[in-house]
Design an enzyme around this catalytic site. Structure first.
Site, short mmCIF file in Angstrom:
data_model
loop_
_atom_site.label_atom_id
_atom_site.label_comp_id
_atom_site.label_asym_id
_atom_site.label_seq_id
_atom_site.Cartn_x
_atom_site.Cartn_y
_atom_site.Cartn_z
N ASP A 54 0.83 -1.19 0.00
CA ASP A 54 0.00 0.00 0.00
C ASP A 54 0.87 1.25 0.00
OD1 ASP A 54 -2.36 -1.49 0.10
OD2 ASP A 54 -2.37 -1.53 2.29
N ASP A 96 -6.69 2.14 7.55
CA ASP A 96 -5.41 2.76 7.84
C ASP A 96 -5.60 4.28 7.84
OD1 ASP A 96 -5.58 3.52 5.17
OD2 ASP A 96 -3.96 2.22 4.48
N ARG A 188 -3.93 -4.77 7.33
CA ARG A 188 -4.95 -3.77 7.69
C ARG A 188 -6.19 -4.44 8.26
NH1 ARG A 188 -6.89 -1.26 2.95
NH2 ARG A 188 -5.62 -2.60 1.63
#
Length: 234
Positions: A54, A96, A188
């Site tokens: 990410d 997040d 996550r």
């Protein structure tokens, strides 16, 4: 050949025949951004990565060029190791800091013992529902694009394996951790689900991938250093 931070004379390597490059992905770069940078530097169209990180994550990204792109699936299948911070008392659509965060009050009886007991539920074979903010596709469209448009679609749970989940330090609301896991694990989701288990929500506020199989981020080349090995500007 494996290109690491010890590799010299990058410009004279045969990237078309194929190279495997260990890159330490910087913060706020997408994995595709890194691929695009490498492609532009080496002037080879066939470049890919073995496992998305990410934008808010840093760490080991394996880049394959030329004929070595045939090995991408092999690297993708290997186990991963991550370090990071789960922050309790917060939730967000992306799980997040990439989307708007909502804060909740931590339970008054939250203790290290309760955190460790909750952590144990995320060891071994577990099922995860992939997040909407992910690169997975639904009817040909990336889930994150649907999520940004305010759409939510049903996602089937997937089985992943968590080999170890070490709590390195607890400094509430932050939990510092190290996780070793199988391919396809969303850290996550672990942060989000751990927060749910503790009754206060949780987000992933920091993540770094340190290992893929036998490869370690300690051997990876900084992207700026890799760029400086070529006489090409931005």
């Amino acid at each position: 050949m494996m290109i690491t931070k010890q590799t010299k004379d990058l410009q004279h390597l045969d990237f078309l025949s194929g190279q495997v490059i260990l890159i330490d992905k910087p913060l706020n770069w997408t994995s595709f951004d890194v691929v695009a940078r490498v492609r532009r530097l080496i002037k080879v169209k066939k470049v890919g990565h073995a496992g998305t990180l990410d934008p808010l994550a840093t760490g080991l990204l394996i880049i394959c060029t030329g004929k070595k792109t045939k090995e991408i699936s092999e690297y993708q299948a290997q186990n991963k190791k991550y370090t990071g911070i789960i922050t309790l008392g917060k939730t967000s659509p992306s799980m997040d800091l990439g989307t708007e965060v909502t804060e909740t009050v931590l339970p008054g009886d939250l203790s290290e013992e309760k955190i460790l007991i909750a952590r144990n539920k995320f060891l071994g074979n577990i099922e995860q529902v992939p997040p909407m903010f992910s690169a997975l596709k639904h009817n040909g469209k990336r889930l994150y694009k649907l999520a940004r448009a305010g759409k939510v679609v049903e996602r089937e749970p997937r089985q992943v394996e968590i080999y170890s989940f070490e709590i390195i330090k607890i400094n509430l609301p932050d939990i510092h951790f190290e996780i070793s896991c199988s391919k396809g694990t969303y850290i996550r989701v672990i942060a989000n689900d751990l927060g749910k288990e503790l009754g206060c929500g949780g987000i992933l506020s920091s993540l770094r991938r340190t290992e893929i199989g036998d490869f370690n981020v300690e051997d990876a080349v900084d992207l700026n250093v890799f760029t400086s090995g070529f006489s090409i500007g931005e």
